[in-house]
Design a protein around this motif. Structure first.
Motif, PDB file in Angstrom:
ATOM      1  N   ILE A 196      -1.183 -13.983   8.621  1.00 34.48           N
ATOM      2  CA  ILE A 196      -0.914 -15.260   9.283  1.00 34.48           C
ATOM      3  C   ILE A 196       0.586 -15.349   9.576  1.00 34.48           C
ATOM      4  CG2 ILE A 196      -0.911 -17.770   8.895  1.00 34.48           C
ATOM      5  CD1 ILE A 196      -3.292 -17.276   6.909  1.00 34.48           C
ATOM      6  N   VAL A 197       0.950 -15.822  10.770  1.00 36.15           N
ATOM      7  CA  VAL A 197       2.380 -15.991  11.072  1.00 36.15           C
ATOM      8  C   VAL A 197       2.885 -17.306  10.470  1.00 36.15           C
ATOM      9  CG1 VAL A 197       2.417 -14.552  13.153  1.00 36.15           C
ATOM     10  CG2 VAL A 197       1.873 -16.984  13.357  1.00 36.15           C
ATOM     11  N   VAL A 198       4.172 -17.339  10.197  1.00 41.25           N
ATOM     12  CA  VAL A 198       4.759 -18.539   9.566  1.00 41.25           C
ATOM     13  C   VAL A 198       4.632 -19.724  10.526  1.00 41.25           C
ATOM     14  CG1 VAL A 198       7.125 -17.993  10.340  1.00 41.25           C
ATOM     15  CG2 VAL A 198       6.776 -19.453   8.327  1.00 41.25           C
ATOM     16  N   ASN A 199       4.296 -20.874   9.961  1.00 43.88           N
ATOM     17  CA  ASN A 199       3.978 -22.006  10.821  1.00 43.88           C
ATOM     18  C   ASN A 199       4.169 -23.318  10.073  1.00 43.88           C
ATOM     19  OD1 ASN A 199       3.099 -23.063  13.269  1.00 43.88           O
ATOM     20  ND2 ASN A 199       1.294 -21.729  13.345  1.00 43.88           N
ATOM     21  N   SER A 200       4.196 -24.413  10.821  1.00 43.92           N
ATOM     22  CA  SER A 200       4.257 -25.737  10.206  1.00 43.92           C
ATOM     23  C   SER A 200       3.528 -26.727  11.089  1.00 43.92           C
ATOM     24  CB  SER A 200       5.711 -26.178   9.997  1.00 43.92           C
ATOM     25  OG  SER A 200       6.358 -26.377  11.237  1.00 43.92           O
ATOM     26  N   LEU A 201       3.214 -27.858  10.501  1.00 45.05           N
ATOM     27  CA  LEU A 201       2.491 -28.903  11.221  1.00 45.05           C
ATOM     28  C   LEU A 201       2.979 -30.262  10.729  1.00 45.05           C
ATOM     29  CD1 LEU A 201       0.047 -29.745  13.070  1.00 45.05           C
ATOM     30  CD2 LEU A 201      -1.372 -29.655  11.008  1.00 45.05           C
ATOM     31  N   ILE A 202       3.313 -31.118  11.687  1.00 41.90           N
ATOM     32  CA  ILE A 202       3.625 -32.511  11.337  1.00 41.90           C
ATOM     33  C   ILE A 202       2.292 -33.250  11.285  1.00 41.90           C
ATOM     34  CG2 ILE A 202       4.744 -34.652  12.095  1.00 41.90           C
ATOM     35  CD1 ILE A 202       6.877 -32.891  13.492  1.00 41.90           C
ATOM     36  N   THR A 203       1.949 -33.750  10.102  1.00 43.41           N
ATOM     37  CA  THR A 203       0.651 -34.427   9.968  1.00 43.41           C
ATOM     38  C   THR A 203       0.789 -35.949  10.009  1.00 43.41           C
ATOM     39  OG1 THR A 203       0.853 -34.261   7.568  1.00 43.41           O
ATOM     40  CG2 THR A 203      -0.431 -32.547   8.671  1.00 43.41           C
ATOM     41  N   SER A 204       2.013 -36.438   9.839  1.00 42.78           N
ATOM     42  CA  SER A 204       2.238 -37.884   9.911  1.00 42.78           C
ATOM     43  C   SER A 204       3.706 -38.145  10.258  1.00 42.78           C
ATOM     44  CB  SER A 204       1.901 -38.538   8.564  1.00 42.78           C
ATOM     45  OG  SER A 204       2.138 -39.920   8.614  1.00 42.78           O
ATOM     46  N   PRO A 205       3.988 -39.039  11.189  1.00 45.09           N
ATOM     47  CA  PRO A 205       3.062 -39.806  12.014  1.00 45.09           C
ATOM     48  C   PRO A 205       2.425 -38.927  13.097  1.00 45.09           C
ATOM     49  CG  PRO A 205       5.308 -40.747  12.026  1.00 45.09           C
ATOM     50  CD  PRO A 205       5.394 -39.393  11.459  1.00 45.09           C
ATOM     51  N   VAL A 206       1.316 -39.409  13.614  1.00 41.87           N
ATOM     52  CA  VAL A 206       0.635 -38.714  14.705  1.00 41.87           C
ATOM     53  C   VAL A 206       1.425 -38.933  15.997  1.00 41.87           C
ATOM     54  CG1 VAL A 206      -1.527 -38.693  16.042  1.00 41.87           C
ATOM     55  CG2 VAL A 206      -1.584 -38.999  13.566  1.00 41.87           C
ATOM     56  N   ASP A 207       1.408 -37.948  16.856  1.00 40.09           N
ATOM     57  CA  ASP A 207       2.067 -38.017  18.152  1.00 40.09           C
ATOM     58  C   ASP A 207       1.696 -39.323  18.874  1.00 40.09           C
ATOM     59  OD1 ASP A 207       3.635 -36.696  20.240  1.00 40.09           O
ATOM     60  OD2 ASP A 207       1.746 -36.627  21.353  1.00 40.09           O
ATOM     61  N   GLY A 208       2.697 -39.995  19.400  1.00 39.80           N
ATOM     62  CA  GLY A 208       2.441 -41.209  20.168  1.00 39.80           C
ATOM     63  C   GLY A 208       2.409 -42.489  19.336  1.00 39.80           C
ATOM     64  N   THR A 209       2.614 -42.360  18.026  1.00 40.28           N
ATOM     65  CA  THR A 209       2.568 -43.540  17.154  1.00 40.28           C
ATOM     66  C   THR A 209       3.748 -44.476  17.440  1.00 40.28           C
ATOM     67  OG1 THR A 209       1.542 -42.248  15.402  1.00 40.28           O
ATOM     68  CG2 THR A 209       2.565 -44.300  14.730  1.00 40.28           C
ATOM     69  N   ARG A 210       3.484 -45.781  17.307  1.00 37.88           N
ATOM     70  CA  ARG A 210       4.540 -46.781  17.441  1.00 37.88           C
ATOM     71  C   ARG A 210       5.027 -47.130  16.041  1.00 37.88           C
ATOM     72  NH1 ARG A 210       3.492 -51.826  21.366  1.00 37.88           N
ATOM     73  NH2 ARG A 210       3.444 -50.100  22.834  1.00 37.88           N
ATOM     74  N   ILE A 211       6.319 -47.023  15.802  1.00 38.27           N
ATOM     75  CA  ILE A 211       6.861 -47.357  14.479  1.00 38.27           C
ATOM     76  C   ILE A 211       7.965 -48.396  14.629  1.00 38.27           C
ATOM     77  CG2 ILE A 211       6.265 -45.153  13.389  1.00 38.27           C
ATOM     78  CD1 ILE A 211       9.171 -44.277  13.773  1.00 38.27           C
ATOM     79  N   LYS A 212       8.319 -49.033  13.503  1.00 41.10           N
ATOM     80  CA  LYS A 212       9.302 -50.122  13.555  1.00 41.10           C
ATOM     81  C   LYS A 212      10.716 -49.623  13.340  1.00 41.10           C
ATOM     82  CE  LYS A 212       6.681 -54.253  12.757  1.00 41.10           C
ATOM     83  NZ  LYS A 212       6.275 -55.300  11.839  1.00 41.10           N
ATOM     84  N   ALA A 213      11.629 -50.121  14.115  1.00 40.27           N
ATOM     85  CA  ALA A 213      13.043 -49.760  13.979  1.00 40.27           C
ATOM     86  C   ALA A 213      13.606 -50.338  12.682  1.00 40.27           C
ATOM     87  CB  ALA A 213      13.830 -50.290  15.173  1.00 40.27           C
ATOM     88  N   GLY A 214      14.556 -49.616  12.097  1.00 40.35           N
ATOM     89  CA  GLY A 214      15.293 -50.142  10.953  1.00 40.35           C
ATOM     90  C   GLY A 214      14.573 -50.040   9.617  1.00 40.35           C
ATOM     91  N   GLN A 215      13.354 -49.497   9.610  1.00 41.92           N
ATOM     92  CA  GLN A 215      12.615 -49.387   8.340  1.00 41.92           C
ATOM     93  C   GLN A 215      12.538 -47.924   7.919  1.00 41.92           C
ATOM     94  OE1 GLN A 215       8.769 -51.211   8.513  1.00 41.92           O
ATOM     95  NE2 GLN A 215       9.612 -53.260   8.767  1.00 41.92           N
ATOM     96  N   ARG A 216      12.649 -47.728   6.609  1.00 40.77           N
ATOM     97  CA  ARG A 216      12.540 -46.350   6.112  1.00 40.77           C
ATOM     98  C   ARG A 216      11.174 -45.794   6.491  1.00 40.77           C
ATOM     99  NH1 ARG A 216      16.827 -45.204   3.037  1.00 40.77           N
ATOM    100  NH2 ARG A 216      16.065 -43.124   2.535  1.00 40.77           N
ATOM    101  N   THR A 217      11.203 -44.642   7.099  1.00 42.66           N
ATOM    102  CA  THR A 217       9.969 -44.032   7.589  1.00 42.66           C
ATOM    103  C   THR A 217       9.938 -42.592   7.107  1.00 42.66           C
ATOM    104  OG1 THR A 217      10.135 -45.429   9.548  1.00 42.66           O
ATOM    105  CG2 THR A 217       8.630 -43.568   9.697  1.00 42.66           C
ATOM    106  N   MET A 218       8.748 -42.107   6.872  1.00 43.17           N
ATOM    107  CA  MET A 218       8.588 -40.736   6.396  1.00 43.17           C
ATOM    108  C   MET A 218       7.895 -39.898   7.462  1.00 43.17           C
ATOM    109  SD  MET A 218       8.772 -39.209   3.150  1.00 43.17           S
ATOM    110  CE  MET A 218       7.861 -39.917   1.774  1.00 43.17           C
ATOM    111  N   VAL A 219       8.495 -38.767   7.780  1.00 44.13           N
ATOM    112  CA  VAL A 219       7.774 -37.777   8.579  1.00 44.13           C
ATOM    113  C   VAL A 219       7.387 -36.668   7.601  1.00 44.13           C
ATOM    114  CG1 VAL A 219       9.948 -36.700   9.363  1.00 44.13           C
ATOM    115  CG2 VAL A 219       7.842 -36.207  10.587  1.00 44.13           C
ATOM    116  N   SER A 220       6.117 -36.267   7.640  1.00 48.15           N
ATOM    117  CA  SER A 220       5.664 -35.294   6.643  1.00 48.15           C
ATOM    118  C   SER A 220       4.654 -34.323   7.239  1.00 48.15           C
ATOM    119  CB  SER A 220       5.070 -36.008   5.431  1.00 48.15           C
ATOM    120  OG  SER A 220       4.008 -36.837   5.838  1.00 48.15           O
ATOM    121  N   GLY A 221       4.457 -33.251   6.505  1.00 51.00           N
ATOM    122  CA  GLY A 221       3.528 -32.242   7.000  1.00 51.00           C
ATOM    123  C   GLY A 221       3.364 -31.103   6.021  1.00 51.00           C
ATOM    124  N   ILE A 222       2.912 -29.985   6.553  1.00 55.56           N
ATOM    125  CA  ILE A 222       2.665 -28.792   5.738  1.00 55.56           C
ATOM    126  C   ILE A 222       3.278 -27.574   6.435  1.00 55.56           C
ATOM    127  CG2 ILE A 222       0.594 -29.531   4.502  1.00 55.56           C
ATOM    128  CD1 ILE A 222      -1.084 -28.303   6.745  1.00 55.56           C
TER     129      ILE A 222
END
Lengths: 93, 413
Positions: free
Chosen positions: B300-326
């Motif tokens: 398997i070749v080295v890879n990653s995936l953003i699992t959250s937030p999903v593409d196109g999500t609307r999020i709030k400005a000024g709030q701590r937000t987490m981008v996460s994945g594997i």
């Protein structure tokens, strides 16, 4: 594994069949019945829709040829042309 | 006489509930729109996007159905948010539509071919009586992300979900082979599973491994997945597990292992699952199968995936937000995951989650405070031997090894 009689295989699968098969509806055009019968004998027709609309005429010809030569589909040349023409016309890119 | 109706029933037989019925929610439910249609990448072919839908196989949570005969179902993005994928969320992939339910009490694993002690057959109890080993490993279809190729190439149009990571327990393949005693000149071992073709003339799905890989200590004949018996759809009662290598070698419902002294020339080795030579940074090679032009896909070749937030999500400005994945690779281990919010001009290291072993998904996360506007996030994994994801897609005819750096767009309001 080979040599599993299909009837035996059917017996082994739990009888939880859906009331209605959810087979893909193909676009109506000459050749559709043949595509349903010949292609649908071994795989769901969703393979066709899923692989659209990006395959050009030569690629659809290659797919039909692969099903016959590599996978042993018993389709004669005239029927193969009918199938390929349908796929190019309704699902071509 | 094989009738199409009979085949349809056979294929549909083990499907409990179909399509959106599985997820029907009360009218007016906000979740209805989101839940009844899976999130599908806009990069997928139009026909795939029209056809793919949630469907529930017996014993599974809803998966994204690409085809039901043979069954090809992938995990939606939200099933990939943990480093271990639960059994009922694990993807399903078959090549051929003849799939029996295997009875564990009569199941046998046969060893045949070039063995010193002749043919040997063992049942499940005998397999379980061998020393047990456990490995946490990613099982990823070679064609995962094929559907995201531009231009598109024919095949099952997988998005991101033809993969999962589980704790696999079983006997070492080496110990199983030793029961019959490999002859010295064996070069490959060939696997067959209980599933088979509808037509006699269709090549049965048979795969071989080079001997060196077959006898590696992590290569297993597994009978447990995450502490339970393997689900039917994932190879009950036993499957081959080849950590680091793509799932094409992980034979499900394995029934026969044949030792051979010449390279196995079946269709699924000779003509399928091949990559052009020289295009990918391979370490593990399958030399007995290599030609001047191409070679079997291996690790398997080295890879990653953003699992959250999903593409196109609307999020709030000024709030701590987490981008996460594997992140994952072919078994060298993930060294780091970096995040870019400026289309790859600068990169920041994400925090890595628990290390479940070098063959496992490695979770990662990155906290930030967004400001109003459009925001993009890209992730890039690098492994311990310095391999990293590509900026441009490496074209190849069958659509393998797509580890292009991907971007998720967010709307900050």
């Amino acid at each position: 594994m080979r040599g599993i009689a299909l009837s035996a295989m059917l017996a082994l699968i739990p009888a939880l069949a859906r009331a209605e098969e959810q087979e893909t509806r193909l676009k109506q055009a000459p050749g559709m019945d043949m595509v349903e019968a010949q292609c649908g004998a071994c795989h769901s027709l969703s393979y066709i829709v899923m692989n659209s609309p990006f395959l050009g005429p030569a690629q659809w010809d290659a797919e039909v040829a692969k099903m016959i030569k590599a996978f042993g589909a018993p389709i004669d040349p005239a029927d193969a042309k009918t199938i390929a023409d349908y796929l190019k016309q309704k699902y071509g890119g | 006489m094989i009738t199409r109706r009979g085949l349809l029933e056979a294929a549909a037989g083990a499907v409990a509930i179909g399509g959106s019925d599985a997820l029907a929610a009360p009218a007016g439910s906000v979740a209805l729109q989101e839940d009844t249609r899976p999130w599908l990448s806009p990069l997928l072919p139009e026909g795939t996007r029209a056809e793919a839908a949630f469907e529930t196989l017996t014993g599974k949570k809803p998966l994204i159905r690409l085809t039901d005969r043979p069954p090809n179902y992938e995990a939606p993005l939200n099933y990939l948010r943990t480093a271990i994928t639960p059994n009922d969320e694990f993807f399903v992939r078959y090549h051929l539509a003849g799939i029996p339910q295997v009875d564990a009490s009569t199941w046998k694993l046969s060893l045949s071919g070039e063995f010193a002690n002749g043919d040997v057959a063992i049942g499940l109890d005998a397999l379980r009586s061998l020393p047990a080993f456990e490995v946490t490993a990613v099982c990823q279809c070679a064609g995962n992300r094929r559907g995201l190729f531009q231009p598109h190439v024919p095949g099952v149009q997988w998005g991101d979900g033809a993969m999962g990571c589980a704790r696999w327990k079983g006997a070492r393949l080496k110990d199983v082979l030793d029961l019959a005693g490999l002859k010295k000149n064996v070069v490959e071992v060939v696997f067959d599973g209980a599933d088979g073709p509808i037509l006699d003339k269709t090549p049965d799905f048979l795969k071989s491994l080079p001997l060196w890989k077959a006898i590696e200590e992590t290569t297993l004949v597994a009978y447990e997945m995450n502490g339970e018996a393997l689900p039917h759809w994932n190879g009950f009662p036993a499957r081959i597990v080849v950590p680091g290598w793509t799932a094409t070698y992980w034979m499900k419902h394995v029934t026969t292992i044949t030792a051979v002294t010449k390279p196995f020339d079946g269709f699924w080795m000779k003509s399928a699952y091949r990559i052009p030579l020289g295009k990918f940074p391979l370490v593990a090679r399958f030399l007995s199968q290599e030609t001047d032009a191409n070679t079997p896909i291996t690790e398997i070749v080295v890879n990653s995936l953003i699992t959250s937030p999903v593409d196109g999500t609307r999020i709030k400005a000024g709030q701590r937000t987490m981008v996460s994945g594997i992140a994952w690779d072919g078994g060298y281990g993930i060294n780091r995951v970096e995040i870019s919010a400026d289309c790859g001009q600068s990169w920041t290291e994400a925090a890595l989650g628990e290390d479940l072993g070098k063959y496992a998904f490695r979770s990662w996360s990155h906290e930030f405070i967004p400001t109003r506007g459009k925001l993009s996030f890209a992730s890039r994994a690098t492994n311990r031997i310095g391999q990293t994801q590509t900026i441009e897609l490496v074209q190849n005819p069958a659509g393998y090894h797509n580890n292009v750096i991907r971007t998720v767009m967010l709307d900050v309001v």
